[in-house]
Write an enzyme that holds these catalytic residues in place. Sequence first.
Site, PDB file in Angstrom:
ATOM      1  N   ALA A 133       2.113   2.769   2.139  1.00  0.00           N
ATOM      2  CA  ALA A 133       3.740   3.057   3.604  1.00  0.00           C
ATOM      3  C   ALA A 133       4.619   1.465   2.704  1.00  0.00           C
ATOM      4  O   ALA A 133       5.111   2.124   2.723  1.00  0.00           O
ATOM      5  CB  ALA A 133       3.175   2.413   4.301  1.00  0.00           C
ATOM      6  N   THR A 148      -5.530   1.159   0.102  1.00  0.00           N
ATOM      7  CA  THR A 148      -4.736   2.288  -0.577  1.00  0.00           C
ATOM      8  C   THR A 148      -5.387   2.964  -1.741  1.00  0.00           C
ATOM      9  O   THR A 148      -6.467   3.316  -2.104  1.00  0.00           O
ATOM     10  CB  THR A 148      -3.455   2.372  -0.227  1.00  0.00           C
ATOM     11  OG1 THR A 148      -2.514   2.367   0.666  1.00  0.00           O
ATOM     12  CG2 THR A 148      -3.205   3.661  -1.094  1.00  0.00           C
ATOM     13  N   HIS A 186     -16.587   3.484  10.214  1.00  0.00           N
ATOM     14  CA  HIS A 186     -17.584   4.557   9.393  1.00  0.00           C
ATOM     15  C   HIS A 186     -19.153   4.307   9.927  1.00  0.00           C
ATOM     16  O   HIS A 186     -19.492   3.972   9.605  1.00  0.00           O
ATOM     17  CB  HIS A 186     -16.869   4.029   8.257  1.00  0.00           C
ATOM     18  CG  HIS A 186     -16.602   5.231   7.105  1.00  0.00           C
ATOM     19  ND1 HIS A 186     -18.126   6.322   7.164  1.00  0.00           N
ATOM     20  CD2 HIS A 186     -15.548   6.293   6.641  1.00  0.00           C
ATOM     21  CE1 HIS A 186     -17.312   6.586   6.256  1.00  0.00           C
ATOM     22  NE2 HIS A 186     -16.126   7.085   6.218  1.00  0.00           N
ATOM     23  N   HIS A 240     -13.519   0.249   9.528  1.00  0.00           N
ATOM     24  CA  HIS A 240     -12.950   0.890   8.829  1.00  0.00           C
ATOM     25  C   HIS A 240     -11.809   0.676   8.834  1.00  0.00           C
ATOM     26  O   HIS A 240     -10.766   1.232   7.646  1.00  0.00           O
ATOM     27  CB  HIS A 240     -13.826   1.983   8.806  1.00  0.00           C
ATOM     28  CG  HIS A 240     -12.952   2.967   8.000  1.00  0.00           C
ATOM     29  ND1 HIS A 240     -13.490   3.147   6.724  1.00  0.00           N
ATOM     30  CD2 HIS A 240     -12.195   4.286   7.581  1.00  0.00           C
ATOM     31  CE1 HIS A 240     -12.943   4.246   5.383  1.00  0.00           C
ATOM     32  NE2 HIS A 240     -12.354   4.846   6.490  1.00  0.00           N
ATOM     33  N   GLY A 290       1.056  -1.041   0.066  1.00  0.00           N
ATOM     34  CA  GLY A 290       0.070  -0.178  -0.057  1.00  0.00           C
ATOM     35  C   GLY A 290       1.278   1.041   0.135  1.00  0.00           C
ATOM     36  O   GLY A 290       2.284   0.943  -0.252  1.00  0.00           O
ATOM     37  N   TYR A 306      -9.063   1.399  -2.444  1.00  0.00           N
ATOM     38  CA  TYR A 306      -9.800   1.700  -2.106  1.00  0.00           C
ATOM     39  C   TYR A 306      -9.753   3.143  -1.303  1.00  0.00           C
ATOM     40  O   TYR A 306     -11.417   3.761  -1.734  1.00  0.00           O
ATOM     41  CB  TYR A 306     -10.370   0.941  -1.269  1.00  0.00           C
ATOM     42  CG  TYR A 306     -10.402  -0.435  -2.387  1.00  0.00           C
ATOM     43  CD1 TYR A 306     -11.488  -0.783  -3.717  1.00  0.00           C
ATOM     44  CD2 TYR A 306      -9.281  -1.570  -2.608  1.00  0.00           C
ATOM     45  CE1 TYR A 306     -11.320  -1.338  -4.563  1.00  0.00           C
ATOM     46  CE2 TYR A 306      -9.194  -2.411  -3.270  1.00  0.00           C
ATOM     47  CZ  TYR A 306      -9.692  -2.511  -3.822  1.00  0.00           C
ATOM     48  OH  TYR A 306      -9.690  -3.803  -5.060  1.00  0.00           O
ATOM     49  N   ARG A 308     -16.003  10.368  13.707  1.00  0.00           N
ATOM     50  CA  ARG A 308     -16.427   9.263  13.225  1.00  0.00           C
ATOM     51  C   ARG A 308     -16.884   8.614  14.345  1.00  0.00           C
ATOM     52  O   ARG A 308     -17.925   7.413  13.946  1.00  0.00           O
ATOM     53  CB  ARG A 308     -15.275   8.569  12.598  1.00  0.00           C
ATOM     54  CG  ARG A 308     -14.979   8.610  11.371  1.00  0.00           C
ATOM     55  CD  ARG A 308     -13.867   7.995  10.679  1.00  0.00           C
ATOM     56  NE  ARG A 308     -13.555   8.360   9.745  1.00  0.00           N
ATOM     57  CZ  ARG A 308     -12.895   8.177   8.598  1.00  0.00           C
ATOM     58  NH1 ARG A 308     -12.075   7.428   9.118  1.00  0.00           N
ATOM     59  NH2 ARG A 308     -12.404   8.869   7.551  1.00  0.00           N
ATOM     60  N   ARG A 368      -9.102   7.082  14.937  1.00  0.00           N
ATOM     61  CA  ARG A 368      -7.934   7.831  13.691  1.00  0.00           C
ATOM     62  C   ARG A 368      -9.111   9.779  13.287  1.00  0.00           C
ATOM     63  O   ARG A 368     -10.142   9.216  12.797  1.00  0.00           O
ATOM     64  CB  ARG A 368      -7.622   6.943  12.598  1.00  0.00           C
ATOM     65  CG  ARG A 368      -6.781   8.090  11.844  1.00  0.00           C
ATOM     66  CD  ARG A 368      -6.578   6.975  11.300  1.00  0.00           C
ATOM     67  NE  ARG A 368      -7.883   6.451   9.633  1.00  0.00           N
ATOM     68  CZ  ARG A 368      -8.073   6.145   8.899  1.00  0.00           C
ATOM     69  NH1 ARG A 368      -7.430   7.099   7.942  1.00  0.00           N
ATOM     70  NH2 ARG A 368      -9.126   6.065   8.071  1.00  0.00           N
ATOM     71  N   GLN A 389     -10.818   7.042   0.165  1.00  0.00           N
ATOM     72  CA  GLN A 389     -11.949   8.021  -0.962  1.00  0.00           C
ATOM     73  C   GLN A 389     -11.438   9.133  -0.754  1.00  0.00           C
ATOM     74  O   GLN A 389     -11.377  10.123  -1.603  1.00  0.00           O
ATOM     75  CB  GLN A 389     -13.127   7.702  -1.780  1.00  0.00           C
ATOM     76  CG  GLN A 389     -13.559   6.554  -1.643  1.00  0.00           C
ATOM     77  CD  GLN A 389     -15.264   6.128  -1.305  1.00  0.00           C
ATOM     78  OE1 GLN A 389     -16.053   6.718  -0.584  1.00  0.00           O
ATOM     79  NE2 GLN A 389     -15.900   5.203  -2.148  1.00  0.00           N
ATOM     80  N   GLY A 390     -11.602   9.362   0.285  1.00  0.00           N
ATOM     81  CA  GLY A 390     -11.551  10.467   0.920  1.00  0.00           C
ATOM     82  C   GLY A 390     -10.773  11.771   0.250  1.00  0.00           C
ATOM     83  O   GLY A 390     -10.840  12.138  -0.677  1.00  0.00           O
ATOM     84  N   GLU A 410      -1.239   0.902   8.557  1.00  0.00           N
ATOM     85  CA  GLU A 410      -2.357   0.397   9.527  1.00  0.00           C
ATOM     86  C   GLU A 410      -1.636  -0.599  10.752  1.00  0.00           C
ATOM     87  O   GLU A 410      -1.738  -1.333  11.644  1.00  0.00           O
ATOM     88  CB  GLU A 410      -3.204  -0.193   8.278  1.00  0.00           C
ATOM     89  CG  GLU A 410      -4.249  -0.302   9.420  1.00  0.00           C
ATOM     90  CD  GLU A 410      -6.033  -0.223   8.490  1.00  0.00           C
ATOM     91  OE1 GLU A 410      -5.843  -0.026   7.761  1.00  0.00           O
ATOM     92  OE2 GLU A 410      -7.102  -0.973   9.026  1.00  0.00           O
ATOM     93  N   GLU A 418     -13.290  16.863   6.026  1.00  0.00           N
ATOM     94  CA  GLU A 418     -14.326  15.514   7.202  1.00  0.00           C
ATOM     95  C   GLU A 418     -14.269  16.533   8.854  1.00  0.00           C
ATOM     96  O   GLU A 418     -13.995  16.773   9.182  1.00  0.00           O
ATOM     97  CB  GLU A 418     -13.097  14.710   6.070  1.00  0.00           C
ATOM     98  CG  GLU A 418     -13.031  13.932   5.043  1.00  0.00           C
ATOM     99  CD  GLU A 418     -12.531  12.932   5.262  1.00  0.00           C
ATOM    100  OE1 GLU A 418     -12.821  11.712   5.326  1.00  0.00           O
ATOM    101  OE2 GLU A 418     -11.581  13.019   3.680  1.00  0.00           O
TER     102      GLU A 418
HETATM  103  C1  SIN Z   1     -13.732   8.793   3.420  1.00  0.00           C
HETATM  104  O1  SIN Z   1     -13.480   9.121   2.773  1.00  0.00           O
HETATM  105  O2  SIN Z   1     -14.400   8.690   4.452  1.00  0.00           O
HETATM  106  C2  SIN Z   1     -12.569   7.736   4.569  1.00  0.00           C
HETATM  107  C3  SIN Z   1     -11.196   8.632   4.598  1.00  0.00           C
HETATM  108  C4  SIN Z   1     -10.752   7.847   5.763  1.00  0.00           C
HETATM  109  O3  SIN Z   1     -10.776   7.024   6.270  1.00  0.00           O
HETATM  110  O4  SIN Z   1      -9.837   9.044   6.133  1.00  0.00           O
END
Ligand code: SIN
Length: 523
Positions: free
Chosen positions: A18, A47, A247, A355, A16, A49, A293, A390, A51-52, A379, A119
Amino acid sequence: MDETFVSTDILIIGLGIAGATVAYKLAEAGLNVVVVLKGTLEDDGNTHYAQGGIVYKGDSDSPELLYKDIMEAGSWVNNPEAVKIVAFEGPKILKEFLIDKIGVEFYRDEKGNLEFTEEGAHSIRRIIFSGDKTGKAIITKLIESLKKFKNITILENHIAIDLITWQFHSKDPLRMYKDKTCLGAYVYDEKNKVVKNITAKATVLATGGMGKVYLFNTNPEIATGDGYAMAYRAGAELINMEYTQFHPTTLYHPLKKNFLLSESLRGEGAIIVNHKGERFLFKFDPRGELAPRDVVTRGIISELTSTGQECAFLDASKIGSKEKLKSRFPTIYETLESIGIDMSTDLIPIVPAFHFQCGGVKTDIYGKTNIKRLFAIGEVACNGLHGANRLASTSLLEGVVFGHYLAKFIVENIEKKIFKEFPEIEPWVDTGTEEADSILLKQDWNTLRAIMWNYVGPIRTRKRLKRSLVDIKNLQLGIEDFYKEAKISRDIIELRNAIQTGYIVALSAWANKKSIGSHYRID
Ligand code: SIN
């Protein structure tokens, strides 16, 4: 590389962000690196997958403010040393490495300035992104850059079975009186069906997380907790394993399981409502949808419990037009469209899901574990950055920042004697003769994942945790027999690791009687 006995400077397990950062920096310093990954370059690791986005430096941001946000999300039980490094050095390392050197493209406005999103639990907009495929944008460029190094060998479809250690695998029995030391790993080559002994001056665990251990999770299938289990069996110390982050917004739909709905949707204005269309999260925290979260997750669960409903809903129509949604969140838009949901008008059914594992193999800021020559990163590792929960979009940054620290330590120390000794080790012996019974394997997986979700999920009690320990121990006895009797296979290796990891999480959760961050007990 077809040989059964391989020797290298550095063995990295997992690729990933890291693992890839470490591989890049070590290869750049001239070391020979072998990377093993159990999937392929196209799909291996969380990694791909993500998104944010990734935390950078927003307008009017400061390291002090980022420090405070990370600590606050983590309930102030984070390791201040690790948090300071990320807050003070993170944005600079990100810019120099990911943007200037590797050439990752993040979204920019018409003037060419980086765009920011928000976020939960961030004080300001400071997260940069590449649509909703930020992880993919980064890992694709990183892998491209690794291919240029002649001194990196990447072995796909290779799954590590166990770490090779002096105390357990040396031909000299007196070695057990010396310090715990890692010498590489036994690795199963799935295509050729052989086990390779890969020995190395230093071994880096970069195996990612453990999502598949939970019935509901946001992770890819490969996240089976391999690194935690291997490290544990080798005698490594693990910490904070009860801090399993859930999540709040995963799609609840029979046709699309485990699909994440990025927190940045809420950062851009999406809201969460109940079956009556009412917002309810302000009852739990003044930050509403943008609380940390763990708080949002518990708010949703509490609402569902009190209303007897199965899911809550995300209303993304507040973000803007269909066109805006399509260009800002292309993957999410297309995925929802494929199952008949128009996110510009329809409510999206959601439930929380596992998550991220905030704990892991205990390391210092250089990724050093309590086993000599064994390092961990990403991770699977825990240097205390995340504390009990986190902060969103810090995991990609963690991989890059501490990847740099780990590589620096190895480069500076590789020539010292401790990295050079190579005792004779026992070869791998496969005791299994039968083919694995896939029905038994499948049922064990189902049982484990249900136990973890129901008894070691977002809301825990002493009774549920105690039951989980008994039930998982039972599964463990079965899989250990199975492991000895059946021929080695990826399925067996993964299930054995998942059961071991589930047990570690349940035990940590049972032992920690205090609710804090993502570990929540109601007894
Ligand atoms: C997300 O896009 O909600 C995940 C981002 C993250 O886990 O930091």
